[in-house]
Design a protein around this motif. Sequence first.
Motif, PDB file in Angstrom:
ATOM      1  N   MET A 215       0.851  -1.176   0.000  1.00 26.11           N
ATOM      2  CA  MET A 215       0.000   0.000   0.000  1.00 26.11           C
ATOM      3  C   MET A 215       0.890   1.230   0.000  1.00 26.11           C
ATOM      4  O   MET A 215       1.765   1.374   0.844  1.00 26.11           O
ATOM      5  CB  MET A 215      -0.918  -0.017   1.221  1.00 26.11           C
ATOM      6  N   ARG A 216       0.638   2.137  -0.978  1.00 27.32           N
ATOM      7  CA  ARG A 216       1.522   3.287  -1.143  1.00 27.32           C
ATOM      8  C   ARG A 216       0.787   4.379  -1.915  1.00 27.32           C
ATOM      9  O   ARG A 216      -0.195   4.125  -2.623  1.00 27.32           O
ATOM     10  CB  ARG A 216       2.781   2.890  -1.893  1.00 27.32           C
ATOM     11  N   PRO A 217       1.274   5.628  -1.813  1.00 26.06           N
ATOM     12  CA  PRO A 217       0.730   6.677  -2.675  1.00 26.06           C
ATOM     13  C   PRO A 217       1.225   6.513  -4.098  1.00 26.06           C
ATOM     14  O   PRO A 217       2.260   5.870  -4.328  1.00 26.06           O
ATOM     15  CB  PRO A 217       1.262   7.966  -2.049  1.00 26.06           C
ATOM     16  N   ILE A 218       0.502   7.065  -5.044  1.00 28.28           N
ATOM     17  CA  ILE A 218       0.981   7.013  -6.418  1.00 28.28           C
ATOM     18  C   ILE A 218       2.211   7.907  -6.546  1.00 28.28           C
ATOM     19  O   ILE A 218       2.416   8.839  -5.764  1.00 28.28           O
ATOM     20  CB  ILE A 218      -0.105   7.428  -7.432  1.00 28.28           C
ATOM     21  N   THR A 219       3.035   7.619  -7.525  1.00 32.27           N
ATOM     22  CA  THR A 219       4.290   8.341  -7.675  1.00 32.27           C
ATOM     23  C   THR A 219       4.111   9.669  -8.405  1.00 32.27           C
ATOM     24  O   THR A 219       4.959  10.548  -8.307  1.00 32.27           O
ATOM     25  CB  THR A 219       5.306   7.487  -8.436  1.00 32.27           C
ATOM     26  N   GLY A 220       3.009   9.809  -9.140  1.00 35.36           N
ATOM     27  CA  GLY A 220       2.782  11.037  -9.895  1.00 35.36           C
ATOM     28  C   GLY A 220       1.731  10.814 -10.967  1.00 35.36           C
ATOM     29  O   GLY A 220       1.057   9.769 -11.007  1.00 35.36           O
ATOM     30  N   ARG A 221       1.590  11.803 -11.863  1.00 37.05           N
ATOM     31  CA  ARG A 221       0.595  11.703 -12.937  1.00 37.05           C
ATOM     32  C   ARG A 221       0.824  10.476 -13.810  1.00 37.05           C
ATOM     33  O   ARG A 221      -0.105   9.970 -14.434  1.00 37.05           O
ATOM     34  CB  ARG A 221       0.639  12.958 -13.812  1.00 37.05           C
ATOM     35  N   ASP A 222       2.083   9.995 -13.856  1.00 39.12           N
ATOM     36  CA  ASP A 222       2.383   8.846 -14.693  1.00 39.12           C
ATOM     37  C   ASP A 222       1.663   7.584 -14.212  1.00 39.12           C
ATOM     38  O   ASP A 222       1.565   6.607 -14.964  1.00 39.12           O
ATOM     39  CB  ASP A 222       3.899   8.588 -14.732  1.00 39.12           C
ATOM     40  N   GLU A 223       1.135   7.603 -12.980  1.00 36.57           N
ATOM     41  CA  GLU A 223       0.415   6.437 -12.470  1.00 36.57           C
ATOM     42  C   GLU A 223      -1.100   6.639 -12.447  1.00 36.57           C
ATOM     43  O   GLU A 223      -1.822   5.829 -11.853  1.00 36.57           O
ATOM     44  CB  GLU A 223       0.915   6.068 -11.072  1.00 36.57           C
ATOM     45  N   LEU A 224      -1.599   7.671 -13.113  1.00 34.53           N
ATOM     46  CA  LEU A 224      -3.051   7.852 -13.177  1.00 34.53           C
ATOM     47  C   LEU A 224      -3.729   6.704 -13.916  1.00 34.53           C
ATOM     48  O   LEU A 224      -4.855   6.324 -13.589  1.00 34.53           O
ATOM     49  CB  LEU A 224      -3.399   9.186 -13.833  1.00 34.53           C
ATOM     50  N   ASP A 225      -3.055   6.152 -14.918  1.00 34.02           N
ATOM     51  CA  ASP A 225      -3.640   4.998 -15.613  1.00 34.02           C
ATOM     52  C   ASP A 225      -3.832   3.827 -14.650  1.00 34.02           C
ATOM     53  O   ASP A 225      -4.822   3.099 -14.740  1.00 34.02           O
ATOM     54  CB  ASP A 225      -2.747   4.572 -16.782  1.00 34.02           C
ATOM     55  N   LEU A 226      -2.876   3.627 -13.759  1.00 33.96           N
ATOM     56  CA  LEU A 226      -3.014   2.596 -12.735  1.00 33.96           C
ATOM     57  C   LEU A 226      -4.160   2.941 -11.792  1.00 33.96           C
ATOM     58  O   LEU A 226      -5.019   2.102 -11.503  1.00 33.96           O
ATOM     59  CB  LEU A 226      -1.711   2.470 -11.951  1.00 33.96           C
TER      60      LEU A 226
ATOM     61  N   ALA B 269      -8.627   8.176  -2.410  1.00 36.44           N
ATOM     62  CA  ALA B 269      -8.138   9.524  -2.708  1.00 36.44           C
ATOM     63  C   ALA B 269      -8.942  10.547  -1.932  1.00 36.44           C
ATOM     64  O   ALA B 269     -10.155  10.421  -1.781  1.00 36.44           O
ATOM     65  CB  ALA B 269      -8.206   9.817  -4.202  1.00 36.44           C
ATOM     66  N   TRP B 270      -8.229  11.564  -1.478  1.00 37.77           N
ATOM     67  CA  TRP B 270      -8.821  12.671  -0.736  1.00 37.77           C
ATOM     68  C   TRP B 270      -8.881  13.894  -1.635  1.00 37.77           C
ATOM     69  O   TRP B 270      -8.109  14.034  -2.583  1.00 37.77           O
ATOM     70  CB  TRP B 270      -7.974  12.996   0.504  1.00 37.77           C
ATOM     71  N   TRP B 271      -9.798  14.816  -1.292  1.00 35.73           N
ATOM     72  CA  TRP B 271      -9.950  16.073  -2.036  1.00 35.73           C
ATOM     73  C   TRP B 271      -9.837  17.232  -1.062  1.00 35.73           C
ATOM     74  O   TRP B 271     -10.304  17.151   0.087  1.00 35.73           O
ATOM     75  CB  TRP B 271     -11.318  16.106  -2.708  1.00 35.73           C
ATOM     76  N   GLY B 272      -9.216  18.322  -1.505  1.00 36.55           N
ATOM     77  CA  GLY B 272      -9.136  19.531  -0.691  1.00 36.55           C
ATOM     78  C   GLY B 272      -9.062  20.747  -1.581  1.00 36.55           C
ATOM     79  O   GLY B 272      -8.858  20.641  -2.795  1.00 36.55           O
ATOM     80  N   ARG B 273      -9.229  21.910  -1.007  1.00 30.56           N
ATOM     81  CA  ARG B 273      -9.060  23.142  -1.774  1.00 30.56           C
ATOM     82  C   ARG B 273      -7.564  23.389  -1.997  1.00 30.56           C
ATOM     83  O   ARG B 273      -6.732  22.902  -1.239  1.00 30.56           O
ATOM     84  CB  ARG B 273      -9.709  24.316  -1.047  1.00 30.56           C
ATOM     85  N   PRO B 274      -7.224  24.138  -3.022  1.00 34.45           N
ATOM     86  CA  PRO B 274      -5.797  24.346  -3.312  1.00 34.45           C
ATOM     87  C   PRO B 274      -5.002  24.909  -2.145  1.00 34.45           C
ATOM     88  O   PRO B 274      -3.798  24.663  -2.046  1.00 34.45           O
ATOM     89  CB  PRO B 274      -5.826  25.323  -4.496  1.00 34.45           C
TER      90      PRO B 274
ATOM     91  N   ASP C 109      -7.034  17.116 -13.852  1.00 32.53           N
ATOM     92  CA  ASP C 109      -7.238  18.550 -13.644  1.00 32.53           C
ATOM     93  C   ASP C 109      -7.152  18.906 -12.163  1.00 32.53           C
ATOM     94  O   ASP C 109      -6.631  19.972 -11.797  1.00 32.53           O
ATOM     95  CB  ASP C 109      -8.592  18.985 -14.206  1.00 32.53           C
ATOM     96  N   ASP C 110      -7.666  18.026 -11.306  1.00 29.88           N
ATOM     97  CA  ASP C 110      -7.588  18.290  -9.866  1.00 29.88           C
ATOM     98  C   ASP C 110      -6.137  18.332  -9.388  1.00 29.88           C
ATOM     99  O   ASP C 110      -5.773  19.163  -8.545  1.00 29.88           O
ATOM    100  CB  ASP C 110      -8.359  17.216  -9.090  1.00 29.88           C
ATOM    101  N   LEU C 111      -5.310  17.458  -9.917  1.00 27.55           N
ATOM    102  CA  LEU C 111      -3.887  17.490  -9.564  1.00 27.55           C
ATOM    103  C   LEU C 111      -3.241  18.792 -10.029  1.00 27.55           C
ATOM    104  O   LEU C 111      -2.478  19.422  -9.285  1.00 27.55           O
ATOM    105  CB  LEU C 111      -3.166  16.289 -10.181  1.00 27.55           C
ATOM    106  N   ASP C 112      -3.563  19.210 -11.240  1.00 25.46           N
ATOM    107  CA  ASP C 112      -3.003  20.459 -11.764  1.00 25.46           C
ATOM    108  C   ASP C 112      -3.425  21.656 -10.926  1.00 25.46           C
ATOM    109  O   ASP C 112      -2.647  22.588 -10.712  1.00 25.46           O
ATOM    110  CB  ASP C 112      -3.440  20.674 -13.218  1.00 25.46           C
ATOM    111  N   ALA C 113      -4.690  21.631 -10.447  1.00 22.00           N
ATOM    112  CA  ALA C 113      -5.239  22.771  -9.712  1.00 22.00           C
ATOM    113  C   ALA C 113      -4.901  22.743  -8.226  1.00 22.00           C
ATOM    114  O   ALA C 113      -5.191  23.697  -7.512  1.00 22.00           O
ATOM    115  CB  ALA C 113      -6.756  22.823  -9.893  1.00 22.00           C
ATOM    116  N   GLY C 114      -4.311  21.639  -7.759  1.00 16.58           N
ATOM    117  CA  GLY C 114      -3.975  21.539  -6.337  1.00 16.58           C
ATOM    118  C   GLY C 114      -5.098  21.028  -5.462  1.00 16.58           C
ATOM    119  O   GLY C 114      -4.971  21.017  -4.227  1.00 16.58           O
ATOM    120  N   ARG C 115      -6.207  20.603  -6.086  1.00 15.64           N
ATOM    121  CA  ARG C 115      -7.304  20.032  -5.291  1.00 15.64           C
ATOM    122  C   ARG C 115      -7.000  18.595  -4.876  1.00 15.64           C
ATOM    123  O   ARG C 115      -7.644  18.055  -3.978  1.00 15.64           O
ATOM    124  CB  ARG C 115      -8.612  20.093  -6.092  1.00 15.64           C
TER     125      ARG C 115
END
Length: 306
Positions: free
Chosen positions: A1-12, A52-57, A26-32
């Motif tokens: 169990m681990r966090p994703i490494t970055g956008r390159d793992e969005l397909d996973l 996954a969690w969501w927050g304001r930028p 888009d949420d990753l780009d916006a900081g949400r």
Amino acid sequence: MRPITGRDELDLFTRFPYALNSELADDLDAGRRRTDWMWVALHGNRLLGRAAWWGRPDSADPLYLDVFDIDDDAGSARIDIGAQLLRTTMAAALPPGATPPEYIRFVPPDWRDGEQSRRVVDGRMAALEQVGARLFVERLRLEWRAGTPIPPASRRLEFRPVHDDEEILALMTSAMDGTLDAHSRDDMTRMPAREAAELHFHDELAGYSSPREWWRIATLPGGEPVGFVFPARNDYNPIIAYIGVVPAHRGNGYIHDILAEGTRILAEQDVPRIRAATDLGNQPMANAFARAGYLTYERAITMTWS
């Protein structure tokens, strides 16, 4: 169990189908979203779960847990896997000792009618219950679509812009009396109605970047306020952010006139849809949305930790 490494793992991360998958980049780009708020449970190359969690930028900590899935082919072990994933990500994403923010899951409007959809929802809820969450409320998620007729302008009420924040807060405080909204009722078990109104206003309504000129106060011809509607645009859609009738004027059907006005204001912006939500138990508001042409396109399950 681990966090994703970055956008390159969005397909996973998006191997499990879900309505929010298309928004994650888009949420990753916006900081949400942050990659350290997006966790996976893996067995070799197989995705067994994700959260996954969501927050304001500008949020230091997440505000919602809104993505949580487990592999439904993992049998009875899926609930234990899901619970362990939740414990792991909560320990990493939340401050020590903090009460987790609420969990929200979007589900089909008829999720109880199908064996598979019910099994999926029940399995996730069972995993959350293992880590202390309990069902708080089920909500209808509604949508008005471009081309749907809008009722004619009210002949009983007049509409004007909001004067100032104090007027908004006074009307919101009044509307708290007798509310059927589960979140407002819960707030008022811990604070006065005025404080609950201020919390809602400053934590949500004041943060919308859409024009406040869209907001409307509904009055009788003599000028007495009977209610309000706050059309807005959030990070994703045009919405009816808040609507209410003050207690002294309930029972006259004014909610239909007020909702029609809010819908008209947004429809004039040439939007493809308008989103809204109300508690499953708030039958008067649900009826008003249905009468105004809003369709229930999905529901939302909310669970909380006390």
